[in-house]
Write an enzyme that holds these catalytic residues in place. Structure first.
Site, short mmCIF file in Angstrom:
data_model
loop_
_atom_site.label_atom_id
_atom_site.label_comp_id
_atom_site.label_asym_id
_atom_site.label_seq_id
_atom_site.Cartn_x
_atom_site.Cartn_y
_atom_site.Cartn_z
N ASP A 8 0.87 -1.18 0.00
CA ASP A 8 0.00 0.00 0.00
C ASP A 8 0.91 1.23 0.00
O ASP A 8 2.14 1.10 -0.14
CB ASP A 8 -1.01 -0.04 1.17
CG ASP A 8 -0.33 0.13 2.53
OD1 ASP A 8 0.92 0.21 2.60
OD2 ASP A 8 -1.06 0.17 3.54
N HIS A 9 0.30 2.42 0.16
CA HIS A 9 1.08 3.66 0.14
C HIS A 9 2.12 3.69 1.26
O HIS A 9 3.22 4.19 1.07
CB HIS A 9 0.13 4.86 0.26
CG HIS A 9 -0.73 4.80 1.48
ND1 HIS A 9 -1.76 3.87 1.62
CD2 HIS A 9 -0.70 5.48 2.66
CE1 HIS A 9 -2.33 4.03 2.80
NE2 HIS A 9 -1.71 4.98 3.46
N CYS A 65 3.21 -3.22 4.03
CA CYS A 65 2.33 -2.11 4.42
C CYS A 65 3.01 -1.41 5.60
O CYS A 65 4.21 -1.62 5.82
CB CYS A 65 0.91 -2.58 4.74
SG CYS A 65 0.72 -3.62 6.19
N THR A 67 2.72 -1.70 8.91
CA THR A 67 3.16 -2.65 9.94
C THR A 67 3.46 -4.04 9.38
O THR A 67 4.10 -4.84 10.06
CB THR A 67 2.06 -2.84 10.99
OG1 THR A 67 0.88 -3.30 10.31
CG2 THR A 67 1.76 -1.54 11.72
N HIS A 98 10.59 -24.20 7.91
CA HIS A 98 9.61 -24.97 8.70
C HIS A 98 8.18 -24.85 8.17
O HIS A 98 7.41 -25.81 8.22
CB HIS A 98 9.60 -24.51 10.16
CG HIS A 98 10.83 -24.89 10.92
ND1 HIS A 98 10.84 -25.14 12.27
CD2 HIS A 98 12.11 -25.06 10.51
CE1 HIS A 98 12.07 -25.45 12.67
NE2 HIS A 98 12.87 -25.39 11.62
N HIS A 133 8.19 -31.30 8.94
CA HIS A 133 7.47 -30.05 8.76
C HIS A 133 6.35 -30.18 7.74
O HIS A 133 5.36 -29.46 7.78
CB HIS A 133 8.42 -28.94 8.34
CG HIS A 133 9.54 -28.73 9.32
ND1 HIS A 133 9.31 -28.36 10.63
CD2 HIS A 133 10.88 -28.86 9.19
CE1 HIS A 133 10.47 -28.27 11.27
NE2 HIS A 133 11.43 -28.57 10.41
C1 RB5 Z 1 -2.03 2.51 6.61
O1 RB5 Z 1 -2.10 3.70 7.33
C2 RB5 Z 1 -1.78 1.34 7.55
O2 RB5 Z 1 -2.90 1.12 8.34
C3 RB5 Z 1 -1.42 0.09 6.79
O3 RB5 Z 1 -0.32 0.34 5.99
C4 RB5 Z 1 -1.03 -1.12 7.61
O4 RB5 Z 1 -0.10 -0.79 8.59
C5 RB5 Z 1 -2.16 -1.92 8.13
O5 RB5 Z 1 -1.96 -2.99 8.72
#
Ligand code: RB5
Length: 149
Positions: A8-9, A65, A67, A98, A133
């Site tokens: 994503d961005h 993304c 996180t 694994h 595994h």
């Molecule tokens: C975007 O702001 C953020 O929520 C997304 O990139 C991600 O971290 C979601 O899990």
């Protein structure tokens, strides 16, 4: 080896660095987007990469993304996908050896660029060990089949 990438961005800058890194190693890649910094929804890119990995069009995938959490949760909804969110090289090694993970998820806001590239290299250079595994990974597939009906 053909690698599918998506973000994503919030994951776009790290994805660009990973693409440069893989292209410098002559690894074949396809970027399924996003291509701009405009705000977008990570499940859209998770699904594109996940479908292409599940169909075996691409051997492995990398999703990023903010996180790594949302995009890995979304990718794991596609049958046949085993997406692993990794923030260290030990996990990147173990998820291939694994768990036969076929998608690596990273968090741009969590993991620095140098470590992220080491994680990518470890993920791409580690083979599934099979053996004991395999039985466990097959049980993951059985859970998927049970709830796909
Ligand atoms: C975007 O702001 C953020 O929520 C997304 O990139 C991600 O971290 C979601 O899990």
């Amino acid at each position: 080896m053909k690698i599918a990438l998506g973000s994503d961005h919030a994951g776009l800058p790290l994805k660009k660095q990973i693409i440069d890194h893989l292209e410098s190693k002559k690894i074949e890649i396809k970027d399924f987007g996003t291509y701009t910094e405009d705000s977008c929804d990570y499940p859209d890119y998770a699904m594109k990469v996940a479908e292409n990995v599940a169909s075996k069009e691409f051997e492995l995938g990398i999703l990023i993304c903010g996180t790594g959490i949302g995009i890995s949760i979304a990718a794991n909804k596609v049958p046949g996908v085993r997406a692993a969110l990794c923030g260290d090289t030990f996990s990147a090694h173990a998820c291939r050896e694994h768990n036969n993970a076929n998608i690596l998820a990273l968090g741009q806001r969590v993991t620095g660029q140098g470590l992220a590239l080491d994680i990518v290299d470890t993920f791409l250079n580690t083979e599934f060990e099979a053996g004991r595994h395999e039985r466990r990974v097959n049980k993951i597939s059985q859970i998927e089949e049970k709830y796909s009906k």
